[in-house]
Design an enzyme around this catalytic site. Sequence first.
Site, PDB file in Angstrom:
ATOM      1  N   HIS A   1     -41.409 -29.409 -34.319  1.00 36.79           N
ATOM      2  CA  HIS A   1     -40.014 -29.159 -34.719  1.00 36.79           C
ATOM      3  C   HIS A   1     -39.523 -30.369 -35.511  1.00 36.79           C
ATOM      4  O   HIS A   1     -39.760 -31.506 -35.110  1.00 36.79           O
ATOM      5  CB  HIS A   1     -39.181 -28.982 -33.446  1.00 36.79           C
ATOM      6  CG  HIS A   1     -37.762 -28.557 -33.663  1.00 36.79           C
ATOM      7  ND1 HIS A   1     -36.795 -29.416 -34.136  1.00 36.79           N
ATOM      8  CD2 HIS A   1     -37.148 -27.366 -33.468  1.00 36.79           C
ATOM      9  CE1 HIS A   1     -35.642 -28.752 -34.219  1.00 36.79           C
ATOM     10  NE2 HIS A   1     -35.829 -27.510 -33.823  1.00 36.79           N
TER      11      HIS A   1
ATOM     12  N   CYS B   1     -37.278 -25.303 -38.660  1.00 35.27           N
ATOM     13  CA  CYS B   1     -35.897 -25.107 -38.234  1.00 35.27           C
ATOM     14  C   CYS B   1     -34.973 -25.293 -39.433  1.00 35.27           C
ATOM     15  O   CYS B   1     -34.817 -26.409 -39.941  1.00 35.27           O
ATOM     16  CB  CYS B   1     -35.557 -26.089 -37.114  1.00 35.27           C
ATOM     17  SG  CYS B   1     -33.846 -25.971 -36.596  1.00 35.27           S
TER      18      CYS B   1
ATOM     19  N   HIS C   1     -37.020 -21.130 -36.674  1.00 34.93           N
ATOM     20  CA  HIS C   1     -35.666 -21.194 -36.126  1.00 34.93           C
ATOM     21  C   HIS C   1     -34.739 -20.958 -37.307  1.00 34.93           C
ATOM     22  O   HIS C   1     -34.774 -21.742 -38.260  1.00 34.93           O
ATOM     23  CB  HIS C   1     -35.365 -22.594 -35.580  1.00 34.93           C
ATOM     24  CG  HIS C   1     -36.031 -22.908 -34.277  1.00 34.93           C
ATOM     25  ND1 HIS C   1     -35.816 -24.097 -33.604  1.00 34.93           N
ATOM     26  CD2 HIS C   1     -36.878 -22.182 -33.504  1.00 34.93           C
ATOM     27  CE1 HIS C   1     -36.514 -24.094 -32.480  1.00 34.93           C
ATOM     28  NE2 HIS C   1     -37.173 -22.956 -32.404  1.00 34.93           N
TER      29      HIS C   1
ATOM     30  N   ASP D   1     -30.855 -19.390 -33.919  1.00 32.60           N
ATOM     31  CA  ASP D   1     -30.725 -20.703 -33.283  1.00 32.60           C
ATOM     32  C   ASP D   1     -29.294 -20.860 -32.802  1.00 32.60           C
ATOM     33  O   ASP D   1     -28.594 -19.876 -32.615  1.00 32.60           O
ATOM     34  CB  ASP D   1     -31.171 -21.775 -34.279  1.00 32.60           C
ATOM     35  CG  ASP D   1     -31.663 -23.028 -33.597  1.00 32.60           C
ATOM     36  OD1 ASP D   1     -31.465 -23.159 -32.388  1.00 32.60           O
ATOM     37  OD2 ASP D   1     -32.235 -23.888 -34.274  1.00 32.60           O
ATOM     38  N   HIS D   2     -28.881 -22.094 -32.623  1.00 28.43           N
ATOM     39  CA  HIS D   2     -27.557 -22.358 -32.054  1.00 28.43           C
ATOM     40  C   HIS D   2     -26.511 -21.354 -32.506  1.00 28.43           C
ATOM     41  O   HIS D   2     -26.421 -21.037 -33.689  1.00 28.43           O
ATOM     42  CB  HIS D   2     -27.052 -23.737 -32.510  1.00 28.43           C
ATOM     43  CG  HIS D   2     -27.934 -24.837 -32.092  1.00 28.43           C
ATOM     44  ND1 HIS D   2     -27.747 -26.129 -32.497  1.00 28.43           N
ATOM     45  CD2 HIS D   2     -29.024 -24.849 -31.292  1.00 28.43           C
ATOM     46  CE1 HIS D   2     -28.678 -26.888 -31.967  1.00 28.43           C
ATOM     47  NE2 HIS D   2     -29.480 -26.139 -31.242  1.00 28.43           N
TER      48      HIS D   2
ATOM     49  N   TYR E   1     -25.956 -22.511 -26.962  1.00 29.11           N
ATOM     50  CA  TYR E   1     -26.858 -21.506 -26.392  1.00 29.11           C
ATOM     51  C   TYR E   1     -26.160 -20.425 -25.572  1.00 29.11           C
ATOM     52  O   TYR E   1     -26.668 -19.974 -24.563  1.00 29.11           O
ATOM     53  CB  TYR E   1     -27.958 -22.192 -25.580  1.00 29.11           C
ATOM     54  CG  TYR E   1     -28.971 -22.852 -26.485  1.00 29.11           C
ATOM     55  CD1 TYR E   1     -29.989 -22.104 -27.070  1.00 29.11           C
ATOM     56  CD2 TYR E   1     -28.886 -24.202 -26.813  1.00 29.11           C
ATOM     57  CE1 TYR E   1     -30.906 -22.681 -27.930  1.00 29.11           C
ATOM     58  CE2 TYR E   1     -29.791 -24.800 -27.676  1.00 29.11           C
ATOM     59  CZ  TYR E   1     -30.801 -24.021 -28.224  1.00 29.11           C
ATOM     60  OH  TYR E   1     -31.701 -24.588 -29.088  1.00 29.11           O
TER      61      TYR E   1
HETATM   62  C1  DNO Z   1     -32.161 -27.518 -30.630  1.00 33.19           C
HETATM   63  C2  DNO Z   1     -33.567 -27.187 -30.535  1.00 33.19           C
HETATM   64  C3  DNO Z   1     -34.365 -28.402 -30.173  1.00 33.19           C
HETATM   65  C4  DNO Z   1     -35.782 -28.046 -30.006  1.00 33.19           C
HETATM   66  C5  DNO Z   1     -36.662 -29.171 -29.663  1.00 33.19           C
HETATM   67  C6  DNO Z   1     -38.082 -28.759 -29.899  1.00 33.19           C
HETATM   68  O1  DNO Z   1     -31.390 -26.815 -30.136  1.00 33.19           O
HETATM   69  O2  DNO Z   1     -34.008 -26.534 -31.636  1.00 33.19           O
HETATM   70  O3  DNO Z   1     -33.868 -28.914 -28.982  1.00 33.19           O
HETATM   71  O4  DNO Z   1     -35.932 -27.124 -28.991  1.00 33.19           O
HETATM   72  O5  DNO Z   1     -36.379 -30.269 -30.387  1.00 33.19           O
HETATM   73  O6  DNO Z   1     -38.937 -29.621 -29.292  1.00 33.19           O
END
Ligand code: DNO
Length: 351
Positions: free
Chosen positions: A196, A234, A263, A308-309, A322
């Site tokens: 990531h 991401c 992501h 994602d978020h 989340y």
């Molecule tokens: C943020 C996520 C990160 C991710 C880690 C992967 O919300 O995308 O916390 O899970 O960095 O190791």
Amino acid sequence: MKMIIRWYGKDDPVTLEYIRQIPGMTGVATAVYDVAPGNVWPMESILDLKTEIEKHGLTMEVIESVPVHEDIKLGCGKCEEYIENYKENIRRLASAGVKCICYNFMPVFDWTRSRLHQPLADGSEALVYYKEDVEKMDPRKMSLPGWDASYSPDEINGLINAYQKLGEEGLWKNLAWFVSEIMPVAKECDVYMGIHPDDPPWPLFGIPRIVTNEKNIDRLLDFYDDPHHGLTLCSGSLGCARENDIPKLVRKYGAKHRICFAHVRNVKILEDGSFEESSHLSKDGSLDIYEIMKAYHDTGFHGYIRPDHGRMIWGEQGRPGYGLFDRALGAAYLNGIWEALEKEKTDGTLE
Ligand code: DNO
């Protein structure tokens, strides 16, 4: 592509019952959360998680994350022991049917924001990174939800000093070593390791961050030339730096089969380089989500993808970034774009 969502285990207020009601959801990305970084995950915990998830008609093919102990990133202390444990975790997860493992190589701090509940114009709340605020933050005196909370302020201080001493090239050396150690095991187990990127993709608090841009990603992928050594690409992490053209990166690494996990989320970059997390919709942020999805589609992406978020909307309380509602909207939007892309490609019927 396979649409999944992150799930924080049995304590997550977003339950598997709710998750399975999101249209098109096939599985979750999760982890064993009660084992300290560096240690081996009990097989029983892994299998319990899997049983629980499958009972709800979902899959556990992706683990996010198996954390990399700071000793490995620093190349000190018990790094040899921890790397053996890491390999054992890969073997154990593979034996439970896991196909993809997400990890990161960010020193000490995972994703960093200056506010977790910033009201946006529409009344929702979002995670934001305001440069001016970050400059005043003292990481020894605070903690964010994505950070390892087990360190005392003194330990954090020690780690910060150690990374400052190690410097960027030292961190590169340790990443190269980590990759060369774990990748033969992952390949043998047919597990795709997706690193990531650093979030945000620039050095923080005087310590280096290296998984930040195209040049550095090229360098790290060269450490082991095999699709099992891939990316968790991401969009929101890389995309908050203007230099990173996300559709271009997806096309480049997608064509080389180096993206195993996507992501997808949007961010709004502000004039001074600060950013606010926005809804997934292209017009709400600085990223063109349609172009990103098109790049995945055009390159025949068969990996895992997750919204994602999300913002906090409709009065939801929960883990910042989340909650259920906005991430579910994100998933529906991404699925909608994908369906349109599929139909455009063919005569209007879905495969
Ligand atoms: C943020 C996520 C990160 C991710 C880690 C992967 O919300 O995308 O916390 O899970 O960095 O190791």
